[in-house]
Design an enzyme around this catalytic site. Sequence first.
Site, PDB file in Angstrom:
ATOM      1  N   ASP A 284       0.642  -1.236  -0.076  1.00 22.21           N
ATOM      2  CA  ASP A 284      -0.031   0.235   0.101  1.00 22.21           C
ATOM      3  C   ASP A 284       0.847   1.396   0.023  1.00 22.21           C
ATOM      4  O   ASP A 284       0.939   2.113   0.912  1.00 22.21           O
ATOM      5  CB  ASP A 284      -0.878  -0.141   1.330  1.00 22.21           C
ATOM      6  CG  ASP A 284      -0.137  -0.019   2.471  1.00 22.21           C
ATOM      7  OD1 ASP A 284      -0.897   0.366   3.616  1.00 22.21           O
ATOM      8  OD2 ASP A 284       0.734  -0.503   2.584  1.00 22.21           O
TER       9      ASP A 284
ATOM     10  N   ASP B 257       6.707   1.214   1.976  1.00 20.53           N
ATOM     11  CA  ASP B 257       6.341   0.150   0.859  1.00 20.53           C
ATOM     12  C   ASP B 257       7.244   0.334  -0.501  1.00 20.53           C
ATOM     13  O   ASP B 257       7.830  -0.335  -0.943  1.00 20.53           O
ATOM     14  CB  ASP B 257       5.098   0.272   0.555  1.00 20.53           C
ATOM     15  CG  ASP B 257       3.992   0.207   1.581  1.00 20.53           C
ATOM     16  OD1 ASP B 257       3.836   0.887   2.242  1.00 20.53           O
ATOM     17  OD2 ASP B 257       3.370  -0.976   1.573  1.00 20.53           O
TER      18      ASP B 257
ATOM     19  N   ASN C 143      -2.577   2.901   3.371  1.00 24.29           N
ATOM     20  CA  ASN C 143      -1.875   4.058   3.594  1.00 24.29           C
ATOM     21  C   ASN C 143      -2.670   5.172   2.903  1.00 24.29           C
ATOM     22  O   ASN C 143      -2.749   6.298   3.325  1.00 24.29           O
ATOM     23  CB  ASN C 143      -0.397   4.337   3.191  1.00 24.29           C
ATOM     24  CG  ASN C 143       0.565   3.505   4.061  1.00 24.29           C
ATOM     25  OD1 ASN C 143       0.271   3.485   5.319  1.00 24.29           O
ATOM     26  ND2 ASN C 143       1.374   2.613   3.752  1.00 24.29           N
TER      27      ASN C 143
ATOM     28  N   THR D  70       3.167  -6.172   2.539  1.00 21.48           N
ATOM     29  CA  THR D  70       3.466  -4.811   3.604  1.00 21.48           C
ATOM     30  C   THR D  70       2.367  -3.898   3.753  1.00 21.48           C
ATOM     31  O   THR D  70       2.714  -2.760   4.054  1.00 21.48           O
ATOM     32  CB  THR D  70       4.654  -4.191   2.755  1.00 21.48           C
ATOM     33  OG1 THR D  70       4.185  -3.718   1.551  1.00 21.48           O
ATOM     34  CG2 THR D  70       5.877  -5.041   2.472  1.00 21.48           C
TER      35      THR D  70
ATOM     36  N   PHE E  78      -0.806  -0.558  12.284  1.00 20.04           N
ATOM     37  CA  PHE E  78      -1.842   0.091  11.144  1.00 20.04           C
ATOM     38  C   PHE E  78      -2.001  -1.102  10.332  1.00 20.04           C
ATOM     39  O   PHE E  78      -3.283  -1.052  10.057  1.00 20.04           O
ATOM     40  CB  PHE E  78      -1.134   1.132  10.354  1.00 20.04           C
ATOM     41  CG  PHE E  78      -1.721   1.558   9.373  1.00 20.04           C
ATOM     42  CD1 PHE E  78      -1.521   1.069   7.770  1.00 20.04           C
ATOM     43  CD2 PHE E  78      -2.885   2.580   9.412  1.00 20.04           C
ATOM     44  CE1 PHE E  78      -2.421   1.500   6.953  1.00 20.04           C
ATOM     45  CE2 PHE E  78      -3.660   3.193   8.336  1.00 20.04           C
ATOM     46  CZ  PHE E  78      -3.320   2.629   7.127  1.00 20.04           C
ATOM     47  N   ASN E  79      -1.477  -1.914   9.722  1.00 22.55           N
ATOM     48  CA  ASN E  79      -1.582  -2.996   8.741  1.00 22.55           C
ATOM     49  C   ASN E  79      -2.799  -3.945   9.419  1.00 22.55           C
ATOM     50  O   ASN E  79      -3.854  -4.337   8.683  1.00 22.55           O
ATOM     51  CB  ASN E  79      -0.605  -3.830   8.125  1.00 22.55           C
ATOM     52  CG  ASN E  79       0.472  -2.783   7.506  1.00 22.55           C
ATOM     53  OD1 ASN E  79      -0.023  -1.618   6.760  1.00 22.55           O
ATOM     54  ND2 ASN E  79       1.708  -3.233   7.252  1.00 22.55           N
TER      55      ASN E  79
ATOM     56  N   HIS F   3       9.493   0.450   8.130  1.00 20.79           N
ATOM     57  CA  HIS F   3       9.065  -0.871   8.496  1.00 20.79           C
ATOM     58  C   HIS F   3       9.166  -1.829   6.990  1.00 20.79           C
ATOM     59  O   HIS F   3       9.729  -2.867   7.301  1.00 20.79           O
ATOM     60  CB  HIS F   3       7.544  -0.597   8.666  1.00 20.79           C
ATOM     61  CG  HIS F   3       7.358   0.746   9.750  1.00 20.79           C
ATOM     62  ND1 HIS F   3       7.147   0.383  10.899  1.00 20.79           N
ATOM     63  CD2 HIS F   3       6.739   1.757   9.623  1.00 20.79           C
ATOM     64  CE1 HIS F   3       7.036   1.440  11.737  1.00 20.79           C
ATOM     65  NE2 HIS F   3       6.608   2.468  10.740  1.00 20.79           N
ATOM     66  N   ASP F   4       8.422  -1.668   6.276  1.00 27.93           N
ATOM     67  CA  ASP F   4       8.496  -2.582   4.935  1.00 27.93           C
ATOM     68  C   ASP F   4       9.394  -3.468   4.488  1.00 27.93           C
ATOM     69  O   ASP F   4       9.431  -4.434   4.394  1.00 27.93           O
ATOM     70  CB  ASP F   4       7.258  -2.016   3.981  1.00 27.93           C
ATOM     71  CG  ASP F   4       6.022  -1.333   4.380  1.00 27.93           C
ATOM     72  OD1 ASP F   4       5.258  -0.691   3.893  1.00 27.93           O
ATOM     73  OD2 ASP F   4       5.666  -2.190   5.574  1.00 27.93           O
TER      74      ASP F   4
HETATM   75  O1  RIB Z   1       2.668   0.244  10.983  1.00 22.75           O
HETATM   76  C1  RIB Z   1       3.429   0.385   9.510  1.00 22.75           C
HETATM   77  C2  RIB Z   1       2.878  -0.225   8.426  1.00 22.75           C
HETATM   78  O2  RIB Z   1       1.715   0.659   8.109  1.00 22.75           O
HETATM   79  C3  RIB Z   1       3.768  -0.042   7.377  1.00 22.75           C
HETATM   80  O3  RIB Z   1       3.535  -0.940   6.192  1.00 22.75           O
HETATM   81  C4  RIB Z   1       3.415   1.274   6.612  1.00 22.75           C
HETATM   82  O4  RIB Z   1       3.495   1.252   5.086  1.00 22.75           O
HETATM   83  C5  RIB Z   1       1.684   1.175   7.167  1.00 22.75           C
HETATM   84  O5  RIB Z   1       1.277   0.404   5.699  1.00 22.75           O
HETATM   85 CA    CA Z   2       3.024  -0.432   4.015  1.00 13.24          CA
END
Ligand code: RIB
Ligand code: CA
Length: 310
Positions: free
Chosen positions: A10, A15, A39, A124, A165-166, A239-240
Amino acid sequence: MTVPVIIDCDPGHDDALALLLAAGDPRLRLLGVTTVAGNQTLDKTTRNAQRMLALAGASAVPVAAGCDRPLVGELDVAADIHGESGLDGPDLDVPVAPVAGEHAVELMRGLIADSPEPVTLIPTGPLTNVAMLLRTHPAARRNLRRIVLMGGSTARGNTTPYGEFNIVTDPEAADVVLRSGLPVTMVGLNVTHQALATPEVIAGFRAIGTRLGDVCADLMVFFAGAYLRTFGIPHPPVHDPIAVAAVIDPSLVRTVTAPVAVELAGAYTRGATVVDLHHRTGRPAATEVAVGLDVDRFWPLLRAAVTNLG
Ligand code: RIB
Ligand code: CA
């Protein structure tokens, strides 16, 4: 031998870096990219994936758009972190290849079925597309090597106090994936928050001296401003790409096997990943949970991939 992978994403600043790592490291074979709402809205995350692949000279990699909302409830995008476009910051003006005419789930199904070796799926973003694949095409499991996802946390969250979040965006989809019985590795905030884009890290990408190096630096500069404004954190965690790095070189990420449940009903904790690190619940320890990162070896890996892409 290269590892065949599909990235479901996303984009999203981190990402975008994950896509560059997957496209630029010779140990992976990027079969396709699928996009999901998260996102930003699906149209934006899809266009962003196309733009990053075009910038990487990887427009031949098929891109297909997937689900535009979570399985249950409504989509809440993260414009405060990724901006209105989903990739605010750098100049990403580049011609893009058309997206595949099929739905992301169909593209994933076909790529997995046609792969001579089992495929590693690297989500991701929210897990909506992956859950839909497992539910609508259960036979795909036969040629899925494993799922290495960025999401969740063994500790606190970033979107709610205990929700990442994901997973928070689509808890039901995460529950389907974590209960699937497939080999799942969860790369959560407890590890990704060790990969901080400090000014020194950003300078290292600027020093590559290519447009792509500058795009990475500009992505991280914007991301840093958003994290400072939103969380008071001066250097943003990327993160990703950690999930991708864990597939490229498993020695980079230390994991333990533990039971992981997704909270679906908690008034304050919906979307939390409840990780039983001490095996106190008696539930089956079915998930590989990332608990450590060799961050000093991670950044050179990402810089090398960006450099490879020219
Ligand atoms: O919490 C971080 C994740 O949520 C990452 O993948 C960021 O791109 C969002 O998608
Ligand atoms: Ca992401």
